[in-house]
Design a protein around this motif. Structure first.
Motif, PDB file in Angstrom:
ATOM      1  N   TYR A 150       0.827  -1.218   0.000  1.00 23.58           N
ATOM      2  CA  TYR A 150       0.000   0.000   0.000  1.00 23.58           C
ATOM      3  C   TYR A 150       0.856   1.261   0.000  1.00 23.58           C
ATOM      4  CZ  TYR A 150      -2.986   3.672   1.845  1.00 23.58           C
ATOM      5  OH  TYR A 150      -3.648   4.871   2.040  1.00 23.58           O
ATOM      6  N   LEU A 151       1.913   1.254   0.816  1.00 20.36           N
ATOM      7  CA  LEU A 151       2.794   2.421   0.871  1.00 20.36           C
ATOM      8  C   LEU A 151       3.513   2.631  -0.462  1.00 20.36           C
ATOM      9  CD1 LEU A 151       4.332   2.052   4.453  1.00 20.36           C
ATOM     10  CD2 LEU A 151       2.513   3.602   3.699  1.00 20.36           C
ATOM     11  N   ARG A 152       3.928   1.534  -1.103  1.00 19.99           N
ATOM     12  CA  ARG A 152       4.567   1.665  -2.417  1.00 19.99           C
ATOM     13  C   ARG A 152       3.592   2.234  -3.441  1.00 19.99           C
ATOM     14  NH1 ARG A 152       6.927  -3.445  -1.196  1.00 19.99           N
ATOM     15  NH2 ARG A 152       5.282  -4.459  -2.411  1.00 19.99           N
ATOM     16  N   GLU A 153       2.349   1.787  -3.370  1.00 22.14           N
ATOM     17  CA  GLU A 153       1.348   2.299  -4.311  1.00 22.14           C
ATOM     18  C   GLU A 153       1.093   3.782  -4.080  1.00 22.14           C
ATOM     19  OE1 GLU A 153      -3.267   1.390  -5.721  1.00 22.14           O
ATOM     20  OE2 GLU A 153      -2.305   0.168  -4.185  1.00 22.14           O
ATOM     21  N   VAL A 154       0.993   4.167  -2.797  1.00 20.24           N
ATOM     22  CA  VAL A 154       0.790   5.584  -2.488  1.00 20.24           C
ATOM     23  C   VAL A 154       1.972   6.415  -2.975  1.00 20.24           C
ATOM     24  CG1 VAL A 154       0.613   7.248  -0.601  1.00 20.24           C
ATOM     25  CG2 VAL A 154      -0.731   5.143  -0.539  1.00 20.24           C
ATOM     26  N   GLU A 155       3.180   5.903  -2.760  1.00 17.58           N
ATOM     27  CA  GLU A 155       4.374   6.628  -3.212  1.00 17.58           C
ATOM     28  C   GLU A 155       4.404   6.739  -4.733  1.00 17.58           C
ATOM     29  OE1 GLU A 155       9.262   6.355  -2.781  1.00 17.58           O
ATOM     30  OE2 GLU A 155       7.949   4.831  -1.883  1.00 17.58           O
ATOM     31  N   ARG A 157       1.820   6.671  -6.753  1.00 12.18           N
ATOM     32  CA  ARG A 157       0.798   7.629  -7.164  1.00 12.18           C
ATOM     33  C   ARG A 157       1.271   9.062  -6.946  1.00 12.18           C
ATOM     34  NH1 ARG A 157      -4.955   5.110  -4.896  1.00 12.18           N
ATOM     35  NH2 ARG A 157      -5.007   3.281  -6.299  1.00 12.18           N
ATOM     36  N   ALA A 158       1.967   9.285  -5.833  1.00 12.79           N
ATOM     37  CA  ALA A 158       2.489  10.635  -5.584  1.00 12.79           C
ATOM     38  C   ALA A 158       3.512  11.030  -6.642  1.00 12.79           C
ATOM     39  CB  ALA A 158       3.118  10.692  -4.185  1.00 12.79           C
ATOM     40  N   ILE A 159       4.372  10.072  -7.033  1.00 19.32           N
ATOM     41  CA  ILE A 159       5.360  10.360  -8.073  1.00 19.32           C
ATOM     42  C   ILE A 159       4.676  10.645  -9.399  1.00 19.32           C
ATOM     43  CG2 ILE A 159       7.241   9.362  -9.428  1.00 19.32           C
ATOM     44  CD1 ILE A 159       8.072   7.826  -6.917  1.00 19.32           C
ATOM     45  N   GLU A 160       3.660   9.824  -9.744  1.00 19.15           N
ATOM     46  CA  GLU A 160       2.938  10.048 -10.992  1.00 19.15           C
ATOM     47  C   GLU A 160       2.201  11.384 -10.977  1.00 19.15           C
ATOM     48  OE1 GLU A 160       0.430   6.694 -11.447  1.00 19.15           O
ATOM     49  OE2 GLU A 160       2.058   5.298 -11.966  1.00 19.15           O
ATOM     50  N   ALA A 161       1.618  11.713  -9.809  1.00 22.27           N
ATOM     51  CA  ALA A 161       0.929  12.997  -9.717  1.00 22.27           C
ATOM     52  C   ALA A 161       1.897  14.158  -9.887  1.00 22.27           C
ATOM     53  CB  ALA A 161       0.205  13.105  -8.373  1.00 22.27           C
ATOM     54  N   GLU A 162       3.096  14.025  -9.296  1.00 22.91           N
ATOM     55  CA  GLU A 162       4.100  15.072  -9.439  1.00 22.91           C
ATOM     56  C   GLU A 162       4.547  15.201 -10.892  1.00 22.91           C
ATOM     57  OE1 GLU A 162       6.536  18.166  -8.382  1.00 22.91           O
ATOM     58  OE2 GLU A 162       4.993  17.152  -7.204  1.00 22.91           O
ATOM     59  N   HIS A 163       4.744  14.054 -11.549  1.00 21.68           N
ATOM     60  CA  HIS A 163       5.098  14.091 -12.959  1.00 21.68           C
ATOM     61  C   HIS A 163       3.982  14.718 -13.784  1.00 21.68           C
ATOM     62  CE1 HIS A 163       8.240  10.608 -12.565  1.00 21.68           C
ATOM     63  NE2 HIS A 163       8.662  11.753 -12.051  1.00 21.68           N
ATOM     64  N   GLY A 164       2.722  14.375 -13.415  1.00 19.10           N
ATOM     65  CA  GLY A 164       1.596  14.970 -14.134  1.00 19.10           C
ATOM     66  C   GLY A 164       1.537  16.476 -13.978  1.00 19.10           C
TER      67      GLY A 164
END
Length: 381
Positions: A150-155, A157-164
């Motif tokens: 779960y923590l890896r998925e959250v991380e 998603r945060a990286i993808e959101a930052e890239h977005g």
């Protein structure tokens, strides 16, 4: 100095506890009688515990098997029972949940069958306690694995959101650069082209008709003043420090006659429908398209006359600029000026057609929707 991970520290602590417990059992044993299994099985199980992170399934099977053999076959009653709990937890934590469950079932089944004989080594409460601890070890390993996932998925998603966000910022910067380039092209291209035409006329008529030369110079003065004003406006908006610069365009469809007069061409103009109350962005786009179209006539057509029609109907502003000049044209409607006009129309949900006329000359036809502009403004709010 590199610190040991918590899992290795726990393994070392368990091994130390088993060694101390086995030594105490040996010292407390009457007669100190022992067989080889009292020492071999703890060594094997402890070794597997130390290797449980690298070989979780192998450590699970070997340590559990060593513990099952130890208690009925060895003489001592050492604390070897704590080791299977660690390897069960590690196997489940590493994703080998099926192996952990099967091993738990086999161990409990073997323990239960072994206690069905005439001699019992554990009572019912101890058997239930061992069962509970084994199930808890497997469950804890599964929970920690799911939590890490779960923590890896959250991380991620945060990286993808930052890239977005970065991609969106780059896209907006690119669009803003294109918009600025289009504005500067429209402002400078039109006025400088007109200044060039008027300067040529002034030089040509300076000796023969001084009054025409004076008028041309007056036009050049006004055009250069307008160019500087609009350039100052654009740069002031970019710098956001020039509060005296106007924030709305000076030209408007409602003052189309001034646009025509500033072009230096003889333009037959037909207007159908009211041109006041047009949304600002449509008004600006229409003015820029008219100015660029008239500039192209002056530059490329070889003619000093043009025909323009502006119609407001069915929620659209339709602009048509034509010339009959013999000059060069863009057969495919390309060119930076035409590209800028097309981008302005497309940004409002409209269309722009540009190309040679069947009877000669060139034609620009733009359709700008009014309702789409209002909808975009409401959405932006």
């Amino acid at each position: 100095m590199r610190r040991l991970p918590w899992s290795m520290l726990i393994s070392i602590g368990a091994v130390v506890a088993v060694v101390i417990g086995t030594a105490l059992a040996f010292m407390l044993q009457e007669g100190n009688q022992a067989n080889a299994l009292d020492f071999v099985l703890p060594v094997v199980a402890c070794t597997m515990v130390l290797l449980r992170e690298r070989y979780p399934v192998t450590a699970l099977i070997v340590a559990s098997l060593a513990t099952m053999i130890y208690y009925p076959m060895a003489v001592f009653d050492g604390p070897l029972i704590i080791l299977p709990f660690l390897v069960l937890y590690t196997a489940a934590d590493k994703g080998h949940l099926v192996a952990a469950i099967v091993t738990t079932a086999v161990c409990l089944l073997g323990l239960g069958l072994g206690e069905m004989g005439p001699v019992r080594h554990v009572d019912n409460s101890t058997f239930l306690l061992i069962t509970g601890w084994m199930v808890a070890a497997v469950a804890a390993g599964g929970v920690t694995r799911n939590r890490r996932a779960y923590l890896r998925e959250v991380e991620q998603r945060a990286i993808e959101a930052e890239h977005g966000r970065e991609e969106e910022a780059r896209r907006r910067e690119s669009e803003e650069r294109l918009r600025i380039a289009r504005e500067l092209h429209d402002v400078l291209g039109h006025n400088i082209s007109m200044i060039n035409v008027q300067a040529s006329a002034a030089l040509h008529g300076l000796r023969k008709r001084p009054e025409d030369a004076e008028q041309a110079l007056q036009t050049i003065k006004q055009a250069s003043k307008e160019t500087l004003r609009e350039l100052r406006t654009t740069l002031g908006v970019l710098r956001q420090v020039d509060e005296d610069a106007p924030t709305s365009p000076a030209d408007s469809l409602a003052r189309v006659s001034e646009l025509v007069a500033a072009s230096g061409l003889e333009v037959r103009t037909e207007v159908s429908g009211p041109l006041d109350g047009v949304p600002t962005e449509v008004d600006l786009a229409a003015v820029r398209i008219i100015r660029e179209a008239l500039t192209n006539v002056s530059r490329h057509s070889g003619s000093d006359t043009a025909a323009m029609a502006i119609t407001r109907e069915s929620g659209n502003i339709v602009i048509s600029v034509e010339d009959e000049g013999p000059g060069s044209v863009y057969a495919d409607g390309s060119g930076f000026g035409l590209q800028g006009m097309r981008e302005r129309a497309t940004a409002l949900g409209g269309t722009l057609e540009a190309g040679p006329r069947p009877g000669g000359g060139f034609r620009v036809l733009a359709t700008l929707p009014l309702q789409a502009s209002r909808t975009r403004q409401k959405e932006s709010r």
